[in-house]
Design an enzyme around this catalytic site. Structure first.
Site, PDB file in Angstrom:
ATOM      1  CG  ASP A 147       2.622  -8.574   9.691  1.00 17.10           C
ATOM      2  OD1 ASP A 147       1.592  -9.275   9.845  1.00 17.10           O
ATOM      3  OD2 ASP A 147       2.869  -7.969   8.637  1.00 17.10           O
ATOM      4  N   GLY A 204       0.790  -1.218   0.000  1.00 15.01           N
ATOM      5  CA  GLY A 204       0.000   0.000   0.000  1.00 15.01           C
ATOM      6  C   GLY A 204       0.822   1.268   0.000  1.00 15.01           C
ATOM      7  CG  MET A 205       1.707   3.099   2.936  1.00 16.21           C
ATOM      8  SD  MET A 205       2.012   3.681   4.627  1.00 16.21           S
ATOM      9  CE  MET A 205       2.805   2.256   5.363  1.00 16.21           C
ATOM     10  N   GLY A 206       4.497   1.237  -0.598  1.00 15.16           N
ATOM     11  CA  GLY A 206       5.852   1.140  -1.124  1.00 15.16           C
ATOM     12  C   GLY A 206       6.013   0.078  -2.169  1.00 15.16           C
TER      13      GLY A 206
END
Length: 422
Positions: free
Chosen positions: A137, A21-23
């Protein structure tokens, strides 16, 4: 970003590995040290403006968290920098297959293999926890199995430090960090997370390796979180009868809702897994000699960019020559190896022989004398068996002998092999 872009005046992008989503993550080459790398970017333009400061801080924390873990099961961190508005992290590029894909292909892993993978993860977690880090995670998607059977644990991007000096977990308000299918109940509830949360995630992964499915299944994230917090603990032997009772009991304990009821440490779990390895070591020995044979891999593999088979032999060889002239020997060798795997040419054709000679010479120039010697010997064997070019076979024998001498005695100058690529 595009292939051949330069980052930090030393890294060349080769092919994209993936994006989130960000990279983005790219495979690349460190031109200065002539080695393949993975380059992870935080694309700040893709992060909501009010979250950019937190995202950047978390990204830098990942670099520090991973760099401080001196363990063979964690990819090495090489560099951290800025490229325009983006941040980038340069890491070891790992050859292998993602555990999630391996499970999808095999459905259920043999008990000894699942136990070995879990034990190796425990070894990494033990090192992380002793360094006051919780992964938070852990999941099959960020575990890679290398061709030698070793496990690499990726993505410490949401790792939380246990020490008081950096108490902030960098959790955006209203969000729970982690992946729902593997998240510990206390993490799902937004409570304090400690090392045993990673052991819960390990239990979910071990369950999936054995049963072919995660312990809980739901149609949406909120429902999945509720199952982790309140549903009965599943019994793996109800889905697979050949799992030993003691291993099933260990798995039940790992999936305990109350953190206090789980095993006390990753080191303890590793010991409890030992009886189920089937006489195989949990941690593979040193890797066998590398060859130019194709290795099954995912986009996280540490191979050079593999060119399409339609690329002309002369063009590819010229590109390798150009790289070699800039002392990028490893990159040149892997370029040729990739082409050799894809070209539709008879193994005895002169083009294949020329490429194999080039590859061995390049590894010799790169200082990988053991590998170069093996490649020269293999090529000599094939040439002598086919009786096609006995003079070249003798040349290969001499070069293999030179490699052995260099390995056995004081260093001396290595005969240049660049001119053999002309």
């Amino acid at each position: 970003m595009q292939a051949r872009d330069r980052i930090g005046d030393r890294y060349e992008l080769t092919y994209p590995i993936g994006r989130g989503g960000m990279g983005q993550v790219w495979a690349g080459y460190d031109e200065r040290l002539d080695r393949p790398v993975a380059i992870k970017f935080l694309r700040q333009s893709e992060v909501p403006e009010d979250e950019r400061a937190v995202a950047a801080k978390r990204f830098r924390r990942e670099a520090r968290a991973t760099a401080r873990l001196d363990h063979p099961g964690v990819p090495a961190v090489y560099d951290l920098g800025e490229h325009g508005e983006d941040l980038y992290l340069v890491m070891q590029l790992v050859r292998g297959i993602v555990l999630a894909d391996h499970i999808a292909e095999q459905e259920r892993l043999p008990v000894h293999e699942a136990a070995s993978i879990a034990a190796q993860i425990c070894s990494v977690l033990d090192a992380a926890h002793r360094a006051s880090l919780v992964h938070r995670d852990l999941k099959p998607q960020n575990l890679v199995l290398t061709p030698t059977g070793a496990v690499k644990v990726l993505d410490f991007g949401v790792a939380a430090l246990l020490g008081p000096a950096e108490a902030s977990r960098l959790t955006t308000t209203g969000r729970t960090l982690g992946t729902p299918a593997y998240i510990a109940p206390e993490q799902a509830a937004g409570s304090r997370v400690g090392p045993v949360a990673d052991l819960y995630a390990l239990g979910c992964i071990l369950y999936e390796m054995l049963a072919g499915r995660p312990p809980y299944q739901a149609t949406n994230a909120p429902e999945m979180l509720r199952l982790h917090m309140g549903a009965p603990i599943p019994i793996v032997t109800e889905h697979r009868s050949d799992v030993p009772d003691d291993l099933a009991h260990l798995l039940f304990c790992l999936l305990a809702k109350d953190p206090a009821e789980r095993p006390p440490s990753a080191a303890e779990v590793e010991k409890l897994l030992a009886p189920f390895l089937g006489g195989r070591p949990a941690h593979p020995s040193a890797p066998p000699p590398r060859t130019s044979d194709p290795v099954g891999s995912t986009p996280t593999a540490d191979a050079a960019f593999v060119p399409p088979s339609r690329q002309d032999f002369t063009v590819v060889r010229a590109r390798a020559q150009q790289l070699a002239e800039h002392e990028r020997f490893v990159q040149a060798a892997e370029l040729l190896e990739g082409f050799l795997r894809t070209c539709d040419v008879h193994p005895g054709a002169w083009q294949v022989v020329a490429l194999r000679m080039d590859i061995a010479n390049l590894h010799m120039l790169a200082g990988d004398l053991r590998r170069a010697g093996q490649q020269f010997e293999a090529l000599a064997d094939d040439l002598e068996q086919a009786a096609t070019d006995l003079d070249l076979a003798e040349n290969c024998r001499r070069r293999a002998a030179t490699c052995r001498q260099e390995l056995a005695g004081p260093a001396s100058s290595i005969t240049s092999g660049i001119d053999t690529m002309a």
